[in-house]
Design a protein around this motif. Sequence first.
Motif, PDB file in Angstrom:
ATOM      1  N   ASP A  66      39.568 133.163  34.458  1.00 34.33           N
ATOM      2  CA  ASP A  66      40.918 132.686  34.147  1.00 34.33           C
ATOM      3  C   ASP A  66      40.910 131.337  33.442  1.00 34.33           C
ATOM      4  N   ARG A 118      37.554 133.662  23.639  1.00 31.18           N
ATOM      5  CA  ARG A 118      38.584 133.317  24.620  1.00 31.18           C
ATOM      6  C   ARG A 118      39.925 133.063  23.925  1.00 31.18           C
ATOM      7  N   ARG A 158      42.883 133.336  26.618  1.00 31.64           N
ATOM      8  CA  ARG A 158      42.454 132.757  27.893  1.00 31.64           C
ATOM      9  C   ARG A 158      42.123 131.277  27.673  1.00 31.64           C
TER      10      ARG A 158
END
Length: 332
Positions: free
Chosen positions: A253, A280, A285
């Motif tokens: 996360d 990412r 993210r």
Amino acid sequence: MAMGYSKEIIEAANRAMEQRRRQSITKAEQRRRSFFSRYPRALEIERELSRTAAKAAKAVLTGSNARLELERLKESNQALQSELAALLKSAGVSEDYLEIRYACPLCKDEGYVDGKMCSCMKQLLRDEAYQRLNALSPLSLSSFDTFSLDYYGEAPLKAGGIPPKKRMEDIYRYCKNYAANFDPQLSPSLLMQGATGLGKTHLSLAIARAAIGKGFGVIYCSAPNIIGKLEKERFRSARGSADESDVYLLECDLLILDDLGTEFPTSFSSSTIYNMINSRLMASRPTIISTNLTMRELEKQYSQRLVSRIMGNHVRLEFLGSDVRQKKRLIR
């Protein structure tokens, strides 16, 4: 992956859960052996209760006078349970003394209820992630409460500039608000820039601590360490080992990439850093990057393409001041 945790963290939490369950069962067995040795009648009652259960099942299957037989067995069962309760009371122990006392009665220390992760398993995952983050970080796990603004000067470093203390107050408030409202789908990526010892790692770890406390999966890594790890995995004979690390770096996360630019520059490190950051970003993210390098130095070490991706997709926090760690050492 559960809540974005790495495979290693999930496996460690599963082992801890299994150990917890075994301990609960072992303690119950020890209590039962001790109690039965002092009160043999209690063991006889338990055996009789088991026999009545078997007789009840048999009565249902045979069907002959089943109702009458079940009523008789029910009365016998109740009498036996009352006798056992009286024995427990006379011994000064609770009614559930002979039962398994699971740490979590909800899931019975299995970690899942009806296929859904139990809150106790989520807590184990948080604890494991917290421990690993703390072990890997160069500081003990930092918090906002331990971040002091007293080490930052109130005078501008250059004419017309902003005082370091004012800048750091703004950054501190921003980071605290970022942590309080962290959402892996909505929170932006951050670029923390500034000289050594200005609190970049401290504040990034404080954010990580808050995110872990909310149940999110956080991975901390310094650029030299993660590049070294990925490079070793890439050249191992076991196929696919590198892919696993790539996956959990992408899927956690929140990724904290500390000390960007301090790793040994190679074509492998440059491409790996770019792929990590870009993947990412493509997956939306958040990543927190900290570096001592300026934008020009980053472009020289990596590429204009990487700097462009960072500049266009990260909130830039420029730390000001002089080395706080040196000031702390002088005070001591």
